[in-house]
Scaffold this motif. Structure first.
Motif, PDB file in Angstrom:
ATOM      1  N   ASN A 285      -0.394  -2.009   6.918  1.00 20.08           N
ATOM      2  CA  ASN A 285      -1.335  -1.199   7.699  1.00 20.08           C
ATOM      3  C   ASN A 285      -2.738  -1.310   7.114  1.00 20.08           C
ATOM      4  O   ASN A 285      -2.907  -1.571   5.907  1.00 20.08           O
ATOM      5  CB  ASN A 285      -0.876   0.260   7.744  1.00 20.08           C
ATOM      6  N   PRO A 286      -3.776  -1.149   7.929  1.00 20.28           N
ATOM      7  CA  PRO A 286      -5.155  -1.350   7.469  1.00 20.28           C
ATOM      8  C   PRO A 286      -5.526  -0.496   6.260  1.00 20.28           C
ATOM      9  O   PRO A 286      -6.245  -0.955   5.365  1.00 20.28           O
ATOM     10  CB  PRO A 286      -6.000  -0.948   8.688  1.00 20.28           C
ATOM     11  N   GLU A 287      -5.029   0.729   6.216  1.00 15.95           N
ATOM     12  CA  GLU A 287      -5.354   1.630   5.104  1.00 15.95           C
ATOM     13  C   GLU A 287      -4.841   1.082   3.770  1.00 15.95           C
ATOM     14  O   GLU A 287      -5.498   1.216   2.739  1.00 15.95           O
ATOM     15  CB  GLU A 287      -4.762   3.015   5.371  1.00 15.95           C
ATOM     16  N   LEU A 288      -3.669   0.453   3.799  1.00 13.96           N
ATOM     17  CA  LEU A 288      -3.105  -0.139   2.593  1.00 13.96           C
ATOM     18  C   LEU A 288      -3.924  -1.343   2.151  1.00 13.96           C
ATOM     19  O   LEU A 288      -4.277  -1.458   0.963  1.00 13.96           O
ATOM     20  CB  LEU A 288      -1.656  -0.556   2.840  1.00 13.96           C
ATOM     21  N   ILE A 289      -4.218  -2.236   3.079  1.00 17.98           N
ATOM     22  CA  ILE A 289      -4.996  -3.442   2.753  1.00 17.98           C
ATOM     23  C   ILE A 289      -6.338  -3.056   2.139  1.00 17.98           C
ATOM     24  O   ILE A 289      -6.757  -3.604   1.111  1.00 17.98           O
ATOM     25  CB  ILE A 289      -5.228  -4.299   4.013  1.00 17.98           C
ATOM     26  N   ALA A 290      -7.002  -2.110   2.762  1.00 20.67           N
ATOM     27  CA  ALA A 290      -8.317  -1.675   2.273  1.00 20.67           C
ATOM     28  C   ALA A 290      -8.215  -1.036   0.902  1.00 20.67           C
ATOM     29  O   ALA A 290      -9.049  -1.284   0.013  1.00 20.67           O
ATOM     30  CB  ALA A 290      -8.942  -0.695   3.268  1.00 20.67           C
ATOM     31  N   ALA A 291      -7.197  -0.210   0.690  1.00 18.57           N
ATOM     32  CA  ALA A 291      -7.054   0.501  -0.579  1.00 18.57           C
ATOM     33  C   ALA A 291      -6.811  -0.464  -1.740  1.00 18.57           C
ATOM     34  O   ALA A 291      -7.340  -0.269  -2.843  1.00 18.57           O
ATOM     35  CB  ALA A 291      -5.916   1.517  -0.487  1.00 18.57           C
ATOM     36  N   VAL A 292      -6.021  -1.507  -1.501  1.00 16.00           N
ATOM     37  CA  VAL A 292      -5.755  -2.495  -2.550  1.00 16.00           C
ATOM     38  C   VAL A 292      -7.039  -3.231  -2.922  1.00 16.00           C
ATOM     39  O   VAL A 292      -7.369  -3.382  -4.105  1.00 16.00           O
ATOM     40  CB  VAL A 292      -4.668  -3.492  -2.112  1.00 16.00           C
ATOM     41  N   SER A 293      -7.767  -3.694  -1.915  1.00 12.51           N
ATOM     42  CA  SER A 293      -9.022  -4.407  -2.191  1.00 12.51           C
ATOM     43  C   SER A 293     -10.048  -3.489  -2.848  1.00 12.51           C
ATOM     44  O   SER A 293     -10.746  -3.893  -3.783  1.00 12.51           O
ATOM     45  CB  SER A 293      -9.588  -5.004  -0.896  1.00 12.51           C
ATOM     46  N   GLU A 294     -10.134  -2.267  -2.377  1.00 13.03           N
ATOM     47  CA  GLU A 294     -11.099  -1.311  -2.935  1.00 13.03           C
ATOM     48  C   GLU A 294     -10.825  -1.043  -4.414  1.00 13.03           C
ATOM     49  O   GLU A 294     -11.756  -0.840  -5.202  1.00 13.03           O
ATOM     50  CB  GLU A 294     -11.057   0.000  -2.151  1.00 13.03           C
TER      51      GLU A 294
END
Length: 321
Positions: A28-37
């Protein structure tokens, strides 16, 4: 930090050599973003983004970019002989990814030569999933920038050999090697980095994160499982997939029946058998993401090192060495 790790970090823009592998369910987008962040590197699984989580592909990428200014990648699965509709869809997703500024593609299955050509024209790095040395050499000849080494401890569609065997076989290959499979904690991570890997790909560990949108029962199952609880089934995609042993998984056995077995052994029929199994599997795993009563849980042998459900920031912080 070794030269291959430095190259991988340069290729991705991450600060810590930890990839959140593309997953269905799980990306999910929230997971992808959180890992990169958090300094790692998230990779989008397009079918999960669109069909499972219901985002328009472009809007899904835009959402990730709203949640983080850090870079992320997109995964493209190449089905040899797949129907034209799928190829057209993949090309559309690729064009949108380029337009939205994505600079990293992770390719799976098939021959990525056409994708590599397009990527090089747009200053995009391409890494490819590999199961063995033969495929690795072919991918290097194709011009990929790195190799994602799927070992036999991986969750989902698992590999066929050990992380140690990859390092032994690929010691003369001069592109970054990513260890994908069996990494559940910092000790696992340090071990493979010391072997010579440039970085690691985690899937199961990020399923058990607070930002991942799968059921609480799935996350708790990962935390409560040991390596002995992982079994292989070929009912998901025609090859071995690693899953947590449950009544749902064991119902009807772990192996396909005689008709599908016959098709899997025939080169001209194999692709159709795999597409049938994967379409059926997607329905089960779609339910897994949202229904606590459905227990089709993909997971790798790194489950033994996962003891809690944490934020991506907390998970990534553990891998700072």
């Amino acid at each position: 930090m070794g030269s291959s790790t430095k190259q991988f970090l340069k290729d991705t823009g991450a600060t810590i050599p930890v990839v959140c592998g593309p997953m269905y369910p799980g990306s999910n987008p929230e997971l992808i973003a959180a890992v990169s962040e958090a300094g790692g590197f998230g990779v989008v699984q397009p079918v999960a983004l669109t069909s499972l989580y219901g985002h328009d592909f472009r809007e899904g990428l835009k959402l990730i970019k709203k949640l983080t200014a850090k870079p992320f990648g997109v995964n493209f699965t190449i089905f040899g002989g797949a129907n034209q509709k799928y190829h057209d869809q993949m090309k559309k997703w690729m064009d949108i990814s380029i337009e939205e500024g994505v600079k990293f593609f992770l390719t799976s299955l098939g021959k990525p030569h056409e994708i590599v050509k397009i990527a090089k024209e747009n200053n995009i790095k391409v890494y490819h999933d590999i199961p063995n040395k033969k495929v690795a050499l072919a991918m290097v000849d194709c011009g990929v920038d790195g190799l994602n080494c799927i070992n036999w401890r991986a969750g989902g569609q698992t590999g066929i050999q050990s992380a140690e065997k990859f390092i032994e076989d690929l010691k003369d290959i001069k592109v970054p090697l990513i260890c994908a499979g069996g990494i559940g904690n910092k000790e696992d991570y340090k071990k493979v980095i010391e072997m010579g890997y440039a970085g690691v790909q985690l899937g199961t560990r990020f399923l058990a994160s607070k930002e991942c949108i799968v059921t609480d029962s799935y996350k708790k199952a990962i935390v409560n499982s040991e390596e002995k609880d992982i079994v292989w089934t070929n009912k998901v995609a025609g090859n071995n997939s690693s899953v947590i042993k449950t009544k749902d998984i064991m119902k009807g056995g772990l192996r396909t029946g005689p008709i599908i077995n016959f098709m899997l052994k025939r080169p001209k029929l194999k692709k159709y058998a795999r597409m049938y199994l994967m379409s059926k599997g997607l329905k089960n795993y779609s339910k897994t993401a949202f229904d606590d009563n459905v227990k089709f849980w993909q997971a790798g042998k790194g489950v033994g090192g996962i003891r809690s459900i944490e934020t991506c920031e907390e998970i990534i912080k553990e891998y700072k060495i």
